[in-house]
Design an enzyme around this catalytic site. Structure first.
Site, PDB file in Angstrom:
ATOM      1  N   ASP A  34     -20.918 -13.918  -1.343  1.00  0.00           N
ATOM      2  CA  ASP A  34     -20.739 -13.417  -1.423  1.00  0.00           C
ATOM      3  C   ASP A  34     -21.701 -12.810  -0.846  1.00  0.00           C
ATOM      4  OD1 ASP A  34     -20.190 -10.272  -0.729  1.00  0.00           O
ATOM      5  OD2 ASP A  34     -18.146 -10.187  -2.335  1.00  0.00           O
ATOM      6  N   SER A 113      -1.644  -9.287  -0.125  1.00  0.00           N
ATOM      7  CA  SER A 113      -1.273  -7.699  -0.353  1.00  0.00           C
ATOM      8  C   SER A 113       0.067  -7.407   0.093  1.00  0.00           C
ATOM      9  CB  SER A 113      -2.016  -7.166  -0.152  1.00  0.00           C
ATOM     10  OG  SER A 113      -2.057  -4.967   0.128  1.00  0.00           O
ATOM     11  N   TYR A 139      -4.884  -3.223   7.290  1.00  0.00           N
ATOM     12  CA  TYR A 139      -5.508  -4.032   6.677  1.00  0.00           C
ATOM     13  C   TYR A 139      -4.312  -5.327   6.323  1.00  0.00           C
ATOM     14  CZ  TYR A 139      -6.163  -4.764   2.043  1.00  0.00           C
ATOM     15  OH  TYR A 139      -6.205  -5.959   0.588  1.00  0.00           O
ATOM     16  N   SER A 168      -0.464  -3.816  -7.489  1.00  0.00           N
ATOM     17  CA  SER A 168      -1.527  -2.284  -7.447  1.00  0.00           C
ATOM     18  C   SER A 168      -2.538  -3.157  -8.678  1.00  0.00           C
ATOM     19  CB  SER A 168      -1.172  -1.388  -8.792  1.00  0.00           C
ATOM     20  OG  SER A 168      -0.760  -0.337  -7.072  1.00  0.00           O
ATOM     21  N   ARG A 177       4.000   5.204  -9.850  1.00  0.00           N
ATOM     22  CA  ARG A 177       4.460   3.982  -8.903  1.00  0.00           C
ATOM     23  C   ARG A 177       3.201   2.867  -9.593  1.00  0.00           C
ATOM     24  NH1 ARG A 177       4.766   2.427  -3.585  1.00  0.00           N
ATOM     25  NH2 ARG A 177       3.752   1.006  -3.169  1.00  0.00           N
TER      26      ARG A 177
END
Length: 272
Positions: A34, A113, A139, A168, A177
């Site tokens: 990172d 995603s 994104y 999520s 949701r």
């Protein structure tokens, strides 16, 4: 038996830092990459911390030397410009795959995603694993492009590439949701471990979602690679329903897989 070496990119991020601890195993060494500051290696931690940009091909090639697999979590999540998404999210995936190719690393597990398919409407049937891309944001576009890079590097160079379309991810579901699309930390670890150990998976697109009672995403490919999610957001349903309103402003976009990312006037600072 030789030591297994697993690279984690984005290891200072929310999921990456969780995996840093959860993927520890006897006989396994982690390489934690990172550009952000990371905690020093603990005395009992078989790991190496590397400070490098995920989009730096040469740095990634050097850091990944000798690895068996790469878990690619590095990503800008929100509030970025198009140029920044291209540099980090798309070029970063290219650099990871190129590092894998140069080092003969046979497997990459990628954090994709649900925003790669966010403009698909929810239906009465489960959203399939290979749902055609309809990104809901820059994104999401970057996730689609990265999945395409993974497909190319599999077909041209034989690298196994599993794209986990994470929904999520949260410690616990905190809105209505999430009762449908929550991915728990423990199930995230199960998904990654299955992706690392599945025999000859090739190129796969797998929903990263827990086994929620209200789930509207397929688990067919998850189970095909050995990922059996065990957590269910329904455990928190009564509390979530009592603490949230059905008239929440975000609910008007709940008929779309991407949620509020599909809203008119959405900017990249919004998340769902």
């Amino acid at each position: 038996m030789s030591e297994q070496v697993i690279v984690i990119t984005g290891s200072a991020g929310e999921i990456g830092s969780m995996l840093r601890h959860a993927l520890r195993r006897p006989g396994r060494r982690l390489v934690l990459i990172d550009i952000a500051d990371q905690p020093a290696v603990e005395p009992d931690e078989n790991a190496a911390v590397v400070s490098a940009s995920v989009s730096d091909v040469e740095a990634m090639t050097q850091a990944c030397a000798g690895a068996d697999a790469i878990v690619h979590m590095a990503s800008l999540l929100d509030g970025a410009t198009w140029t920044q998404y291209v540099d980090v999210n798309i070029n970063g995936t290219y650099a990871v795959l190129e590092a894998a190719r140069r080092n003969n690393i046979g497997r990459v597990v990628y954090a994709s995603s649900h925003h790669a398919v966010g403009f698909n409407p929810k239906t009465d049937t489960e959203a399939p694993d290979y749902m055609f891309p309809r990104p809901d944001s820059y994104y999401g576009v970057a996730k689609v492009a990265s999945e395409a890079l993974g497909s190319l590097y599999h077909d041209r160079h034989g690298i196994d590439f599993i794209a986990l379309r994470i929904a999520s991810y949260r410690a616990r579901p905190d809105d209505r949701r999430a009762l449908s699309n929550w991915l728990s930390p423990d199930d995230t670890v199960r998904a990654v471990e299955a992706s690392l150990s599945a025999p000859a998976p090739g190129f796969r697109v797998v929903w990263g979602v827990s086994n929620n009672s209200r789930r509207w995403m397929s688990l067919e490919e998850a189970r095909a690679i050995g990922f059996e999610p065990q957590d269910d957001a329904e455990h928190w349903a009564e509390q979530v329903m009592a603490s949230t309103s059905p008239d929440d402003p975000g609910a008007q976009w709940d008929h779309m897989l991407g949620g509020k990312f599909t809203a008119d006037g959405f900017d990249e600072a919004g998340r769902s």
